[in-house]
Design a protein around this motif. Structure first.
Motif, PDB file in Angstrom:
ATOM      1  N   HIS A 174      -0.979  -5.608 -10.093  1.00  0.00           N
ATOM      2  CA  HIS A 174      -0.810  -4.234  -9.597  1.00  0.00           C
ATOM      3  C   HIS A 174       0.318  -4.117  -8.581  1.00  0.00           C
ATOM      4  N   GLY A 175       0.917  -5.239  -8.214  1.00  0.00           N
ATOM      5  CA  GLY A 175       2.052  -5.202  -7.302  1.00  0.00           C
ATOM      6  C   GLY A 175       1.657  -5.205  -5.840  1.00  0.00           C
ATOM      7  N   PRO A 176       2.612  -5.004  -4.936  1.00  0.00           N
ATOM      8  CA  PRO A 176       2.358  -5.035  -3.496  1.00  0.00           C
ATOM      9  C   PRO A 176       1.243  -4.083  -3.083  1.00  0.00           C
ATOM     10  N   ALA A 177       0.395  -4.546  -2.179  1.00  0.00           N
ATOM     11  CA  ALA A 177      -0.791  -3.787  -1.778  1.00  0.00           C
ATOM     12  C   ALA A 177      -0.451  -2.482  -1.071  1.00  0.00           C
ATOM     13  N   PHE A 178       0.690  -2.435  -0.392  1.00  0.00           N
ATOM     14  CA  PHE A 178       1.019  -1.261   0.427  1.00  0.00           C
ATOM     15  C   PHE A 178       2.185  -0.448  -0.135  1.00  0.00           C
ATOM     16  N   LYS A 179       2.503  -0.614  -1.397  1.00  0.00           N
ATOM     17  CA  LYS A 179       3.725  -0.016  -1.945  1.00  0.00           C
ATOM     18  C   LYS A 179       3.725   1.503  -1.904  1.00  0.00           C
ATOM     19  N   TYR A 180       2.553   2.150  -1.978  1.00  0.00           N
ATOM     20  CA  TYR A 180       2.511   3.605  -1.992  1.00  0.00           C
ATOM     21  C   TYR A 180       2.187   4.211  -0.625  1.00  0.00           C
ATOM     22  N   PHE A 181       1.943   3.382   0.358  1.00  0.00           N
ATOM     23  CA  PHE A 181       1.583   3.914   1.674  1.00  0.00           C
ATOM     24  C   PHE A 181       2.830   4.422   2.400  1.00  0.00           C
ATOM     25  N   LYS A 182       2.835   5.707   2.724  1.00  0.00           N
ATOM     26  CA  LYS A 182       3.928   6.341   3.469  1.00  0.00           C
ATOM     27  C   LYS A 182       5.293   5.977   2.893  1.00  0.00           C
ATOM     28  N   ASN A 183       5.412   6.197   1.580  1.00  0.00           N
ATOM     29  CA  ASN A 183       6.688   5.981   0.897  1.00  0.00           C
ATOM     30  C   ASN A 183       7.209   4.548   1.024  1.00  0.00           C
ATOM     31  N   GLY A 184       6.284   3.598   0.974  1.00  0.00           N
ATOM     32  CA  GLY A 184       6.690   2.192   1.012  1.00  0.00           C
ATOM     33  C   GLY A 184       7.116   1.699   2.372  1.00  0.00           C
TER      34      GLY A 184
END
Length: 367
Positions: A174-184
Motif C-alpha cells: 500500500h506504500g508509505p503510511a503517511f503519503k496522504y496525510f496533509k498532501n504528503g
C-alpha cells in the motif's frame, strides 16, 4: 535452613536465566531458554532469483535479524530481515528482504527457502530499491487480515510503509503510511518502526481500537503516535502548531539516554497500553557501564483512553546484550533489538535482533 539452601540451589539455574521485571504492570520476567544460541542466523547458500535485476542472489548471506512474529495455524511464524552481502559495504549498504521461519514448539524453526516479501518491479520500487525492505512488525485483524509495517530503504530516505495479506504468502503493498496525510507532508521525512496496538482476545493478539481508531507507535530517536481507521492510511499526532509530537523521548541519566525506538506491537491491558521499546545508551549522560550505542529493551505504560499520555516507565532495561552472539556481528557494540511478540500456548515469546546479525528469543509464562 538446609532445606532453604537446597531449594535455592535447585532454583539457581532457573533464576540466573531470568531477565529483570521491576514493576507490576511490566511483562515478564523473561527467561533465556535456547542454550545461549540464536534461533536464526545467516546462510551463504540460500538462493533467490531477484525480480529487479534478474540475477540469482544469495539473499541471506550477510545477516538475518530484526524479526516480527505472528501465530497462524497454531504455529509461530517469524518474519525476519535478511541481508544479501554486497561487497564490504557498511550497515545500510546491503540489500534487505524479508524471510520466514516457522515453529511448532517455540524452539526449533524451519526456514522458507526464498524470501516472502521483497523489492519488485512494482510501484514501490522507487522507495525500496536498492536498499530493500527492512525491520518488519506484524499484526492480525479480527477479519483475519495480516498487516505488515516495514521500512522502505532506497538509500536516500527510510519510509514507514504498509502491506497486507490473508495468507502470509501473497502481499499487497500500500506504500508509505503517511503519503496522504496533509498532501504528503511527511513523505520526505525519515519514518520507521511502526508498532500497531493489539489486544489479547481468546488467546490471540489482534489489532485493537481506542475511541474508534487504530493506533501506532513509531519512530526514532523519539517515539511518536499515529492513528488510522483502516490500518493502511495513517495520521501522525501533531501539536497545536502542526508539529509532530513525541510521546516518548530519551532520558539523560538512564539506559535510554541516546534514543528510543518503537519495539513490537504494544498491548492494551487492564493497566493501560504496554509499550515495549528499544533504547540506545550514551554513557556520558546515561549508564556508564552499558557503554555507548548499546541497544537494550525498555517498557513504558500509556493511558488506555489517551494513548499519548505516559503513566509510568521502567528505570532499568529488562533485556540487554549479555550472550556472546548478542555482541558479535555487524553491530559489535551489542544489540537486543526487540520487534516480535506473540502469545503461544500460554507463553509469551519475545523475538529480537542481535548485533544486526542474528535472531534471538526469550519467553515468559508470567503476566
Amino acid at each position: 535452613m538446609k532445606k532453604l539452601f537446597l531449594i535455592l540451589f535447585i532454583l539457581s539455574p532457573i533464576l540466573s536465566g531470568l531477565l529483570a521485571q521491576e514493576k507490576e504492570w511490566m511483562l515478564g520476567p523473561f527467561e533465556r531458554f535456547t542454550q545461549q544460541q540464536p534461533i536464526i542466523q545467516k546462510k551463504t547458500n540460500s538462493e533467490f532469483k531477484d525480480p529487479v535485476t534478474g540475477n540469482v542472489v544469495k539473499w541471506e548471506s550477510m545477516a538475518t535479524f530484526n524479526p516480527a512474529a505472528i501465530v497462524k495455524d497454531n504455529k509461530i511464524h517469524v518474519l525476519y530481515r535478511a541481508e544479501e552481502k554486497l561487497g564490504e559495504k557498511e550497515i545500510g549498504g546491503h540489500t534487505s528482504r524479508i524471510g520466514m521461519a516457522i515453529s511448532a514448539d517455540g524452539l526449533h524453526y524451519k526456514r522458507k527457502p526464498a524470501p516472502i516479501f521483497f523489492p519488485d518491479n512494482d510501484d514501490q520500487k522507487k522507495y525500496e530499491w536498492p536498499g530493500g525492505t527492512e525491520d518488519p512488525r506484524i499484526v492480525e485483524t479480527t477479519e483475519g487480515v495480516y498487516v505488515l509495517t516495514y521500512t522502505q530503504w532506497n538509500r536516500d530516505i527510510p519510509r514507514l510503509a504498509v502491506a497486507t495479506s490473508t495468507d502470509l504468502k501473497n502481499w499487497k503493498k500500500h506504500g508509505p503510511a503517511f503519503k496522504y496525510f496533509k498532501n504528503g507532508k511527511y513523505m520526505d521525512r525519515e519514518t520507521k518502526s511502526g508498532a500497531i496496538l493489539t489486544r489479547l482476545e481468546n488467546g490471540k493478539l489482534l489489532a485493537a481500537k481506542i475511541n474508534g481508531k487504530y493506533w501506532m507507535y513509531f519512530g526514532v530517536p523519539h517515539i511518536y503516535l499515529a492513528s488510522s481507521t483502516d490500518l493502511i492510511n495513517w495520521e501522525p499526532v501533531e501539536d497545536y502548531e502542526g508539529k509532530i509530537a513525541p510521546v516518548l523521548s530519551p532520558r539523560p541519566g538512564y539506559f535510554d539516554s541516546w534514543l528510543v525506538e518503537a519495539g513490537p506491537p504494544p498491548i492494551l491491558t487492564s493497566d493501560g497500553i504496554l509499550v515495549l521499546y528499544n533504547a540506545g545508551n550514551s554513557k556520558n549522560i546515561g549508564v556508564e557501564e552499558l557503554g555507548n550505542r548499546i541497544y537494550t529493551g525498555g517498557q513504558a505504560l500509556f493511558d488506555s483512553r489517551e494513548p499519548w499520555k505516559i503513566l509510568d516507565r521502567a528505570e532499568k532495561p529488562f533485556i540487554k546484550p549479555e550472550m556472546e552472539f548478542e555482541k558479535s556481528g555487524q553491530y559489535k557494540d551489542g544489540t537486543t533489538f526487540i520487534e516480535g511478540l506473540v502469545y503461544f500456548k500460554g507463553v509469551w515469546y519475545l523475538f529480537y535482533g542481535t548485533a544486526d546479525s542474528m535472531v534471538g528469543v526469550v519467553r515468559t509464562r508470567l503476566n
